[in-house]
Motif scaffolding. Structure first.
Motif, mmCIF file in Angstrom:
data_model
loop_
_atom_site.group_PDB
_atom_site.id
_atom_site.type_symbol
_atom_site.label_atom_id
_atom_site.label_comp_id
_atom_site.label_asym_id
_atom_site.label_seq_id
_atom_site.Cartn_x
_atom_site.Cartn_y
_atom_site.Cartn_z
ATOM 1 N N ALA A 61 64.767 -24.139 -1.785
ATOM 2 C CA ALA A 61 64.769 -22.687 -2.050
ATOM 3 C C ALA A 61 65.898 -22.277 -2.991
ATOM 4 C CB ALA A 61 64.821 -21.862 -0.747
ATOM 5 N N ASN A 97 59.975 -25.018 -1.109
ATOM 6 C CA ASN A 97 60.228 -23.616 -1.435
ATOM 7 C C ASN A 97 61.203 -23.499 -2.592
ATOM 8 O OD1 ASN A 97 58.711 -22.769 0.870
ATOM 9 N ND2 ASN A 97 60.494 -23.158 2.150
ATOM 10 N N ASN A 111 56.928 -21.428 -0.768
ATOM 11 C CA ASN A 111 57.117 -20.032 -1.134
ATOM 12 C C ASN A 111 58.000 -19.916 -2.365
ATOM 13 O OD1 ASN A 111 55.786 -19.244 1.237
ATOM 14 N ND2 ASN A 111 57.679 -19.329 2.416
ATOM 15 N N TRP A 151 62.069 -13.724 -5.143
ATOM 16 C CA TRP A 151 61.828 -12.610 -6.048
ATOM 17 C C TRP A 151 61.694 -13.085 -7.491
ATOM 18 C CZ3 TRP A 151 64.383 -7.258 -5.018
ATOM 19 C CH2 TRP A 151 64.168 -6.878 -3.698
ATOM 20 N N ASN A 189 53.860 -17.732 -0.197
ATOM 21 C CA ASN A 189 54.074 -16.324 -0.521
ATOM 22 C C ASN A 189 55.034 -16.191 -1.701
ATOM 23 O OD1 ASN A 189 52.684 -15.466 1.912
ATOM 24 N ND2 ASN A 189 54.505 -16.094 3.037
ATOM 25 N N ALA A 246 54.885 -9.809 -2.164
ATOM 26 C CA ALA A 246 55.672 -8.672 -1.672
ATOM 27 C C ALA A 246 55.553 -7.537 -2.697
ATOM 28 C CB ALA A 246 57.113 -9.094 -1.433
ATOM 29 N N SER A 247 56.490 -6.602 -2.650
ATOM 30 C CA SER A 247 56.321 -5.395 -3.460
ATOM 31 C C SER A 247 56.417 -5.669 -4.961
ATOM 32 C CB SER A 247 57.371 -4.362 -3.053
ATOM 33 O OG SER A 247 58.666 -4.896 -3.205
ATOM 34 N N ARG A 248 55.827 -4.762 -5.713
ATOM 35 C CA ARG A 248 55.969 -4.690 -7.184
ATOM 36 C C ARG A 248 55.528 -5.960 -7.913
ATOM 37 N NH1 ARG A 248 59.956 -1.153 -5.158
ATOM 38 N NH2 ARG A 248 61.388 -2.856 -4.656
ATOM 39 N N TYR A 267 53.907 -3.063 -1.695
ATOM 40 C CA TYR A 267 54.177 -1.742 -2.233
ATOM 41 C C TYR A 267 54.280 -1.743 -3.759
ATOM 42 C CZ TYR A 267 57.161 2.518 -2.524
ATOM 43 O OH TYR A 267 57.700 3.731 -2.811
ATOM 44 N N ARG A 271 62.552 2.224 2.548
ATOM 45 C CA ARG A 271 61.156 2.541 2.242
ATOM 46 C C ARG A 271 60.719 2.091 0.849
ATOM 47 N NH1 ARG A 271 63.108 6.611 5.174
ATOM 48 N NH2 ARG A 271 63.952 7.674 3.353
ATOM 49 N N LEU A 272 61.662 1.837 -0.044
ATOM 50 C CA LEU A 272 61.302 1.405 -1.391
ATOM 51 C C LEU A 272 61.434 -0.115 -1.555
ATOM 52 C CD1 LEU A 272 62.980 4.189 -3.584
ATOM 53 C CD2 LEU A 272 60.602 3.999 -2.876
ATOM 54 N N ALA A 273 61.818 -0.804 -0.497
ATOM 55 C CA ALA A 273 61.931 -2.276 -0.530
ATOM 56 C C ALA A 273 62.837 -2.743 -1.663
ATOM 57 C CB ALA A 273 60.543 -2.914 -0.661
ATOM 58 N N THR A 274 63.976 -2.102 -1.793
ATOM 59 C CA THR A 274 64.869 -2.434 -2.904
ATOM 60 C C THR A 274 65.838 -3.566 -2.589
ATOM 61 O OG1 THR A 274 66.297 -0.648 -2.145
ATOM 62 C CG2 THR A 274 64.818 -0.156 -3.976
ATOM 63 N N LYS A 275 66.008 -3.872 -1.301
ATOM 64 C CA LYS A 275 66.923 -4.950 -0.928
ATOM 65 C C LYS A 275 66.145 -5.996 -0.131
ATOM 66 C CE LYS A 275 70.621 -3.175 -2.696
ATOM 67 N NZ LYS A 275 71.245 -3.797 -3.873
ATOM 68 N N PRO A 276 66.316 -7.282 -0.459
ATOM 69 C CA PRO A 276 65.486 -8.302 0.164
ATOM 70 C C PRO A 276 65.875 -8.583 1.612
ATOM 71 C CG PRO A 276 67.135 -9.318 -1.250
ATOM 72 C CD PRO A 276 67.294 -7.841 -1.414
ATOM 73 N N GLU A 298 67.924 -14.158 1.621
ATOM 74 C CA GLU A 298 67.194 -15.126 0.784
ATOM 75 C C GLU A 298 66.689 -16.282 1.642
ATOM 76 O OE1 GLU A 298 69.855 -16.305 -2.339
ATOM 77 O OE2 GLU A 298 69.930 -14.298 -3.211
ATOM 78 N N GLU A 299 65.574 -16.870 1.216
ATOM 79 C CA GLU A 299 64.976 -17.974 1.972
ATOM 80 C C GLU A 299 65.898 -19.190 2.011
ATOM 81 O OE1 GLU A 299 60.898 -18.765 1.059
ATOM 82 O OE2 GLU A 299 60.724 -20.108 2.777
ATOM 83 N N SER A 324 58.099 -21.231 7.141
ATOM 84 C CA SER A 324 57.701 -20.382 6.024
ATOM 85 C C SER A 324 58.175 -18.960 6.270
ATOM 86 C CB SER A 324 56.183 -20.424 5.891
ATOM 87 O OG SER A 324 55.793 -19.783 4.697
ATOM 88 N N ALA A 325 59.132 -18.536 5.444
ATOM 89 C CA ALA A 325 59.678 -17.193 5.633
ATOM 90 C C ALA A 325 58.773 -16.164 4.978
ATOM 91 C CB ALA A 325 61.074 -17.116 5.021
ATOM 92 N N ARG A 326 58.733 -14.969 5.554
ATOM 93 C CA ARG A 326 57.971 -13.883 4.933
ATOM 94 C C ARG A 326 58.933 -12.761 4.568
ATOM 95 N NH1 ARG A 326 56.526 -9.325 8.329
ATOM 96 N NH2 ARG A 326 57.402 -9.612 10.406
ATOM 97 N N GLU A 327 58.603 -12.104 3.485
ATOM 98 C CA GLU A 327 59.391 -10.949 3.050
ATOM 99 C C GLU A 327 58.944 -9.756 3.885
ATOM 100 O OE1 GLU A 327 61.194 -10.673 -0.369
ATOM 101 O OE2 GLU A 327 62.032 -8.900 0.597
ATOM 102 N N PRO A 348 58.320 -2.733 3.061
ATOM 103 C CA PRO A 348 59.218 -1.573 3.043
ATOM 104 C C PRO A 348 59.103 -0.748 4.315
ATOM 105 C CG PRO A 348 57.395 -1.287 1.493
ATOM 106 C CD PRO A 348 57.329 -2.682 1.976
#
Lengths: 247, 297
Positions: free
Chosen positions: A46, A65, A84, A87, A103, A124-126, A144, B250-255, B270-271, B283-286, B289
């Motif tokens: 990772a 990963n 995975n 970002w 993912n 994930a988002s964006r 999102y 709510r905007l998912a700006t920080k992981p 971070e993973e 397996s990590a998931r994000e 938000p």
């Protein structure tokens, strides 16, 4: 590389990333890419920035990963990530194929210009923010603001799309096979044509099996705010931005 | 940037060692400080650990504790400060220790709880681990932080984790900026909540304590209420005597990623931090938000 099967049929030169920095791994990749066509990185752990900036006709496999910016800014190199990705995976992809078995984190394929990103599970988002061209296929759900401010290209989401999908979209299209939580600003639903659905189905069939595309929904720019239009050979931004800037 | 991490072990008690391994993996996110809160389910006596950066004030602290007839234990000396552990037996003694701290400039409550031990200082994780012998700290769950200072000074006591003086055994680690921090701090100060720093993250711990103590909310409900009322970019992890909770803006700006195996539940910015403790197969998931989630021991 067309798909995962094609990747796995090759013989690879191995790089063991254990106990190496990202810089050291990348230096080995760049050096080997000039000599051999297929490279596999084992124990990627990772780590971040793996494979970034690679411009070579080579197939890379990451056997695990990867962290942020994996396969970012690459050209001509095809990449298969057997885990995975963090970002901004495949950030600014130019023209090749990146396949992620697991993912992806936020901002995958940001600014992508061509080629194909395939995500077997969820994004994930964006995902595809400021997308300029190429194709993004997501086997699971997308989060999102997927396709935020995209200007071209296609995003195909075989699962569900999260809130504010296609936020401020200017060009290109998003296709969703599942549910749409909500549309973003200046996004609207449109009817996909038959030829279009056949084309999407062919693209999907290269990487996924057993998906029902009969209820595919298409999202495009409503054109009330910023949008891309072609005038001759030139793409121009037309429309009125939020704060009254006339273009 | 800052990096946060948390781990809840299912079968072992080396949470100190595991959390520092996670922090070493994400040290690139924060070079200014390292900190952790480790929780041991076998806590007995309430321990109020007083931080004293000026060794010349040590005698004043111990004299005042003796004046109030409050039992105090070992003095531990580190390069940047000394730590004195006071052991109040009743509520009024707890308040007396807080008065001793407030009465001496530069002295602070460094860690407070029956089950929780906070350690934090301005080192990178590897040196931090050596100075504080972190791998010897036992516990079943822990949270940790590497800091990139953006809002306030670089100082051991301004490092994460933060706690509330009103509620022992509660601490938080945060990545982001709380933009309505000043307003929330003023409201809490009017209600008598004492802040030790001007760091925005401290308000998260104080507000969670406020909703639990004064509104009778559960840990999860308090966490959800606080997360909904915060403005700004954030992912944070909060731990209490028997639970770990997470919240994302709510905007998912920080992981913030999460993974669970038969060994543990692990969460981190971070993973790469999750992989060092759970292996590549986890397996990590994000987190999406606005997500709030709690794991209980």
């Amino acid at each position: 590389m067309e798909n995962v099967t094609a990747f796995m049929e090759q013989a690879y030169v191995l790089i063991d990333a254990r106990n190496k920095t990202s810089r050291q791994v990348n230096e080995e990749i760049y050096r080997l890419a000039e000599q051999v066509p297929h490279i596999m990185i084992i124990n990627p752990g990772a780590k971040h920035n793996l494979g970034v900036g690679l411009k070579a006709k080579v197939d890379l496999v990451f056997n695990g990963n990867v962290g942020t910016y994996a396969a970012g800014l690459i050209e001509d190199a095809n990449v298969y990530i057997k885990g995975n990705a963090g970002w901004f995976a495949a950030d600014n992809l130019m023209n090749s194929t990146v396949i992620v078995e697991g993912n992806v984190g936020a901002g995958a394929a940001a600014g992508m210009r061509g080629g194909t990103l395939v995500v077997k599970k969820n994004a994930a988002s964006r995902v595809g923010q400021v997308l300029k061209g190429g194709n993004i296929l997501i086997g699971g759900s997308a989060g999102y603001m997927s396709g935020m401010m995209m200007m071209g290209g296609r995003i195909v989401i075989l699962g569900d799309a999260g809130e504010s999908v296609a936020e401020s979209i200017m060009g290109g299209a998003i296709y969703v096979a599942g549910e749409i939580a909500s549309l973003g600003k200046d996004a609207m639903l449109a009817e996909p044509g038959e030829e279009e659905i056949r084309e999407i189905a062919k693209l999907v069939a290269e990487h996924f099996q057993g998906y029902d595309l009969s209820q595919l929904k298409k999202i495009v720019s409503a054109g009330k705010k910023l949008r891309y239009e072609k005038r001759g050979d030139v793409l121009e931004v037309r429309g009125k931005a939020e704060r009254g800037l006339n273009l | 940037m800052c990096g946060i991490a948390g781990i809840m072990l299912k079968n072992k008690d080396d949470a100190g060692l595991q959390i520092i391994r996670m922090l070493e993996a994400i040290e690139h996110r924060g070079p200014d400080s390292t900190g952790m809160a480790v929780f041991d389910m076998h806590g007995e006596q309430l321990r109020m650990v007083i931080g004293c950066p000026d060794k010349r004030k040590l005698k004043k602290v111990t004299d005042k504790l003796e004046q109030e007839k409050i039992e105090w234990g070992e003095i531990r000396q580190f390069p940047n400060f000394c730590l004195i552990t006071a052991m109040p037996r009743q509520d009024d003694e707890y308040q007396k220790v807080l008065c001793v701290i407030r009465g001496l400039s530069g002295v602070c409550l460094y860690s407070c709880g029956r089950y929780m031990t906070i350690i934090k200082d301005t080192y990178l994780p590897e040196e931090f681990s050596r100075v504080f012998s972190v791998d010897e700290i036992k516990g079943t769950f822990a949270i940790g932080h590497v800091r990139l200072a953006t809002e306030s000074r670089v100082n051991p006591f301004w490092s994460h984790p933060f706690q509330s003086l009103a509620m022992p055994d509660l601490s938080i680690v945060h990545n982001g900026q709380i933009t309505n921090f000043f307003k929330k701090r003023r409201q809490l100060e009017k209600r008598g909540y004492l802040f030790q720093t001007d760091n925005d993250s401290e308000v998260i711990a104080q507000e969670i304590a406020y909703y639990i103590l004064e509104h009778g909310m559960t840990f999860e409900d308090a966490l959800r209420t606080v997360a909904e009322g915060l403005d700004g970019a954030f992912s944070f992890i909060v731990a209490s005597a028997n639970a770990i909770g997470i919240a994302k803006d709510r905007l998912a700006t920080k992981p913030l990623m999460v993974a669970e195996t038969e060994l543990a539940v692990a969460m981190a910015s971070e993973e790469i931090a999750i992989e060092v403790v759970l292996g590549s197969a986890a397996s990590a998931r994000e987190l999406p938000p606005g997500e709030v989630y709690v794991w209980k021991m």
